[in-house]
Structure formats: structure tokens, C-alpha cells
Design a protein around this motif. Structure first.
Motif, PDB file in Angstrom:
ATOM      1  N   ILE A 144       0.861  -1.094   0.015  1.00  0.00           N
ATOM      2  CA  ILE A 144       0.053  -0.480   0.049  1.00  0.00           C
ATOM      3  C   ILE A 144       0.700   1.188   0.252  1.00  0.00           C
ATOM      4  O   ILE A 144       1.066   1.658   0.762  1.00  0.00           O
ATOM      5  N   THR A 145       0.658   2.052  -1.258  1.00  0.00           N
ATOM      6  CA  THR A 145       1.926   3.409  -0.992  1.00  0.00           C
ATOM      7  C   THR A 145       1.241   4.546  -0.283  1.00  0.00           C
ATOM      8  O   THR A 145      -0.252   4.270  -0.183  1.00  0.00           O
ATOM      9  N   ASP A 146       1.794   5.139  -0.047  1.00  0.00           N
ATOM     10  CA  ASP A 146       1.593   6.568   0.411  1.00  0.00           C
ATOM     11  C   ASP A 146       0.434   7.238  -0.832  1.00  0.00           C
ATOM     12  O   ASP A 146      -0.220   7.549   0.009  1.00  0.00           O
ATOM     13  N   ALA A 147       0.537   7.011  -1.723  1.00  0.00           N
ATOM     14  CA  ALA A 147      -0.330   7.904  -3.008  1.00  0.00           C
ATOM     15  C   ALA A 147      -0.931   7.095  -3.034  1.00  0.00           C
ATOM     16  O   ALA A 147      -2.247   7.916  -3.279  1.00  0.00           O
ATOM     17  N   GLU A 148      -1.620   5.913  -2.198  1.00  0.00           N
ATOM     18  CA  GLU A 148      -2.765   5.217  -2.653  1.00  0.00           C
ATOM     19  C   GLU A 148      -3.469   5.515  -0.996  1.00  0.00           C
ATOM     20  O   GLU A 148      -4.903   5.849  -1.698  1.00  0.00           O
ATOM     21  N   ARG A 149      -2.817   5.498  -0.153  1.00  0.00           N
ATOM     22  CA  ARG A 149      -3.294   6.206   0.731  1.00  0.00           C
ATOM     23  C   ARG A 149      -3.809   7.979   0.688  1.00  0.00           C
ATOM     24  O   ARG A 149      -4.753   8.356   1.281  1.00  0.00           O
ATOM     25  N   ALA A 150      -2.705   8.704   0.498  1.00  0.00           N
ATOM     26  CA  ALA A 150      -3.206  10.205  -0.058  1.00  0.00           C
ATOM     27  C   ALA A 150      -4.292  10.081  -0.794  1.00  0.00           C
ATOM     28  O   ALA A 150      -5.439  10.776  -1.118  1.00  0.00           O
ATOM     29  N   ALA A 151      -4.905   9.576  -1.761  1.00  0.00           N
ATOM     30  CA  ALA A 151      -6.070   9.509  -2.961  1.00  0.00           C
ATOM     31  C   ALA A 151      -7.273   8.505  -2.365  1.00  0.00           C
ATOM     32  O   ALA A 151      -8.651   8.878  -2.529  1.00  0.00           O
ATOM     33  N   THR A 152      -7.685   8.718  -1.311  1.00  0.00           N
ATOM     34  CA  THR A 152      -8.855   8.101  -0.198  1.00  0.00           C
ATOM     35  C   THR A 152      -8.541   8.169   0.954  1.00  0.00           C
ATOM     36  O   THR A 152      -7.917   8.424   1.748  1.00  0.00           O
TER      37      THR A 152
END
Length: 171
Positions: A144-152
Motif C-alpha cells: 500500500i503506497t503513500d500515494a494510495e493512502r493520500a488518494a482515499t
């Protein structure tokens, strides 16, 4: 499903796994021990059990052993070697031992299995192990990437649950 949050101090992993298998066979239960750092929350393991049972019912299971199939779903991986990273190891472990029915529902079987686990030499004591998440470990293990966490606005536990669900899609 019962979860025993605990500390384990395992001298011989093969012997510990054999003990869990023997308890399960005696009490009609499925037992699987997890390193608590890799478990997002109770729902994570509930989903893994549901999906593993569904795969088995459909004849789509990878493992012949129900405990291993649950481990695969909990890890969100089809490769047993990679999923085993989520299990306990020799030495001290903050752990979660999943205890579930292997056959007809009979609560006394789960109670007997839980008691038997607490009587094992490796059992070092009950303690809350799911109360704190190691976000770095979970993100790394479940890719789980930081970008994925930031996008949701979804929680990390929800994203881990998504990985469990996506295992069926990836077949």
C-alpha cells in the motif's frame, strides 16, 4: 471465530505448529497463529476466513489445509512461501491465534482449543495485540503506497481488507 491475542515464546516452530494441529484435530477446530504486526484488525481475519471457506466450497482453494488457506487470504497472496511471512516465528512474538470451527458449530470445541493453546509451553501470556497497528509494516507487507493512502479517506485496515478481497479477482 475466536481470536486469542497473546505473546508467544517459541523455541521450536515445527513443534509449535504440530501442537496447534493436534489441538485442532482433537477439538474439531482450525487454528492459525499470526504475527500481530501483520493483522490490521479483527475484520481482516474474519474476511480471510469467509473468503477461504468460499474458495474451498467452490473448489478454488490453493491449499489442502484450511488453516493455510486462511493464511493465504489474510496475506492477500496465493504463494504460500510469501504468506508464511505473516505467521509467527521462533523467539518472542506478539501474536494473534485464530481459533475457528472446523466442522459443525460447537462452542465448547473452541473453548477447549483456546484453553489448550494457553497451556502450551510457548504461550507467554494473554495481552492485547491488535490495539495498535504498525502502519509501516502493514503498508509494506500489503504493498500500500503513500500515494494510495493520500488518494482515499479509507482507513489502513480498509485498504488491507481490499487486498484480501482482491485475491479472488487475481485468480
Amino acid at each position: 471465530m475466536d481470536l486469542l491475542e497473546c505473546r508467544l515464546d517459541i523455541d521450536d516452530l515445527d513443534s509449535f505448529v504440530a501442537d496447534l494441529t493436534a489441538i485442532g484435530e482433537r477439538d474439531g477446530a482450525t487454528l492459525q497463529a499470526f504475527d500481530a504486526r501483520y493483522v490490521a484488525d479483527r475484520a481482516h481475519l474474519e474476511r480471510a476466513v469467509e473468503r477461504a471457506d468460499r474458495a474451498t466450497d467452490r473448489g478454488e482453494n490453493v491449499a489442502h489445509d484450511r488453516a493455510v488457506e486462511i493464511l493465504l487470504y489474510a496475506a492477500g497472496r496465493r504463494q504460500i512461501d510469501r504468506a508464511l511471512e505473516m505467521g509467527v516465528d521462533e523467539g518472542e512474538n506478539r501474536a494473534v491465534v485464530l481459533i475457528d470451527h472446523a466442522g459443525p458449530k460447537n462452542e465448547s470445541n473452541l473453548d477447549a482449543a483456546r484453553t489448550a493453546v494457553t497451556e502450551l509451553e510457548a504461550f507467554a501470556g494473554a495481552e492485547p495485540t491488535l490495539d495498535q497497528q504498525d502502519e509501516d509494516v502493514l503498508q509494506t507487507f500489503f504493498d500500500i503506497t503513500d500515494a494510495e493512502r493520500a488518494a482515499t479517506d479509507a482507513s489502513l485496515a480498509a485498504l488491507v481488507g481490499e487486498r484480501v478481497a482482491l485475491l479472488d479477482v487475481g485468480k
